[in-house]
Enzyme design. Structure first.
Site, short mmCIF file in Angstrom:
data_model
loop_
_atom_site.label_atom_id
_atom_site.label_comp_id
_atom_site.label_asym_id
_atom_site.label_seq_id
_atom_site.Cartn_x
_atom_site.Cartn_y
_atom_site.Cartn_z
N ASP A 9 0.82 -1.21 0.00
CA ASP A 9 0.00 0.00 0.00
C ASP A 9 0.86 1.26 0.00
O ASP A 9 2.08 1.19 0.17
CB ASP A 9 -0.96 0.00 1.21
CG ASP A 9 -0.32 -0.56 2.48
OD1 ASP A 9 0.92 -0.55 2.58
OD2 ASP A 9 -1.06 -1.01 3.38
N ASN A 55 -7.75 -2.54 14.16
CA ASN A 55 -9.16 -2.75 13.77
C ASN A 55 -9.30 -3.93 12.81
O ASN A 55 -10.36 -4.12 12.21
CB ASN A 55 -9.73 -1.46 13.14
CG ASN A 55 -9.06 -1.11 11.81
OD1 ASN A 55 -8.15 -1.81 11.37
ND2 ASN A 55 -9.51 -0.05 11.17
N HIS A 112 -7.55 -4.52 10.00
CA HIS A 112 -7.23 -4.35 8.57
C HIS A 112 -5.94 -5.07 8.20
O HIS A 112 -5.04 -5.25 9.04
CB HIS A 112 -7.17 -2.86 8.17
CG HIS A 112 -5.99 -2.09 8.69
ND1 HIS A 112 -6.10 -0.88 9.31
CD2 HIS A 112 -4.65 -2.36 8.66
CE1 HIS A 112 -4.91 -0.43 9.63
NE2 HIS A 112 -4.00 -1.31 9.26
N GLU A 136 -9.68 -1.54 5.07
CA GLU A 136 -10.36 -1.25 6.33
C GLU A 136 -11.62 -2.13 6.46
O GLU A 136 -12.08 -2.70 5.47
CB GLU A 136 -10.75 0.24 6.37
CG GLU A 136 -9.56 1.20 6.30
CD GLU A 136 -8.76 1.28 7.60
OE1 GLU A 136 -8.76 0.32 8.39
OE2 GLU A 136 -8.11 2.33 7.82
C1 F6R Z 1 1.29 -1.54 6.02
C2 F6R Z 1 0.07 -2.30 6.14
C3 F6R Z 1 -0.79 -2.22 7.36
C4 F6R Z 1 0.00 -2.44 8.64
C5 F6R Z 1 -0.90 -2.27 9.85
C6 F6R Z 1 -0.17 -2.44 11.14
O1 F6R Z 1 1.89 -1.80 4.78
O2 F6R Z 1 -0.25 -3.00 5.24
O3 F6R Z 1 -1.79 -3.20 7.29
O4 F6R Z 1 0.57 -3.72 8.63
O5 F6R Z 1 -1.48 -0.99 9.82
O6 F6R Z 1 0.70 -1.37 11.30
P1 F6R Z 1 1.89 -1.45 12.36
O7 F6R Z 1 2.73 -2.56 11.92
O8 F6R Z 1 2.60 -0.13 12.22
O9 F6R Z 1 1.26 -1.66 13.67
#
Ligand code: F6R
Length: 262
Positions: free
Chosen positions: A67, A136, A138, A143
């Site tokens: 992403d 959450n 995702h 989301e």
């Molecule tokens: C980032 C991504 C997100 C993160 C998620 C957790 O490329 O795909 O799904 O893996 O937001 O973020 P952290 O690892 O910072 O807690």
């Protein structure tokens, strides 16, 4: 699904790196699915150790990030393109020309999404996708309520995700973009192998919902239940809400030697 509870975040990183290294050993030009945020950093550090020691060569591998934010100034250090360059391409000695990140600055964002899907397909698909999970539920930036069939597209980030990610923007919530491009859940499910890593108590509820809850668009991580080769690597804190934790430990303790990855 393979669920492995490990003593700490470092062990999670080492176990993820071992799984990725095994894929690259079997296929030196493997296509890696790359995650950003804090969750995969231990895996990248452990991969770096392997690269530095000469045990792993990623020079023929290619990669696709999950992403990217939309609308950050070009060259912004908070962009996932910058993170991938700093944490992955450089330290892991991957060829930058073979590592792509969605173009969040594209004039035509929809065309950029379609182009990204095409590029993944043209590369032969992702061999191993590293994933984190949001509090959450995702994965990528899909989301809650994202379609399970979704492809790479523009999404609006939830307030929860923007608040969680404000720490990368000096705590300034206003600076966190509202929109992003993310691989879809359908795109992620086409990877041949999924490796999800989660550390810390803030992830415990999301991990339990994804692994043991119903398959639902409300918990995008629950799509791992549809994948035939998904591994979830968690530390003790992130495993705290798993009801079948004893069974997962029992399974690992009795793992046949041919199934072990190290
Ligand atoms: C980032 C991504 C997100 C993160 C998620 C957790 O490329 O795909 O799904 O893996 O937001 O973020 P952290 O690892 O910072 O807690």
């Amino acid at each position: 699904m393979e669920i492995v509870i490990l003593p700490d975040a470092q062990a999670v990183g080492r176990a993820a790196a071992a799984r990725i290294a095994a894929v690259v050993r079997a296929k030196p030009d493997a296509v890696l699915g790359l995650s950003t945020g804090s969750s995969p950093l231990g895996a990248y550090a452990a991969l770096r150790e392997r690269v530095d020691s000469g045990a792993l060569d990623l020079s023929r591998a290619s990669g696709f990030a999950l992403d990217e934010y939309v609308g950050l100034p070009a060259g912004s250090e908070q962009s996932y393109a910058a993170t991938i360059a700093a944490e992955v391409t450089g330290p892991l000695r991957m060829d930058p020309a073979r590592v792509r990140v969605p173009d969040g600055g594209a004039h035509d964002l929809e065309a950029a999404c379609a182009d990204y899907e095409r590029a993944i397909r043209d590369a032969g698909g992702v061999d191993v996708q590293l994933l984190g999970i949001g509090a959450n539920g995702h994965i990528g930036f899909n989301e809650p309520t994202s379609s399970i069939a979704s492809r790479t597209r523009i999404k609006t980030l939830s307030e929860r995700t923007r608040e969680d990610n404000a720490r990368f923007f000096d705590g300034d919530l206003e600076a966190v973009p509202l929109h992003c491009i993310t691989q879809g859940l359908g795109t992620i499910l086409e990877a041949r192998r999924l490796v999800l890593v989660a550390q810390g108590e803030a992830k415990a509820a999301a991990v339990a919902a994804a692994v043991e809850g119903p398959l639902t668009a409300m918990v995008p991580g629950s799509v791992l239940q549809l994948h035939p080769a998904a591994t979830v690597l968690v530390d003790e804190a992130a495993a705290a809400d798993l009801r079948l934790a004893d069974y997962y430990r029992w399974t690992v303790a009795n793992q046949p030697s041919w199934q072990r990855v190290d």
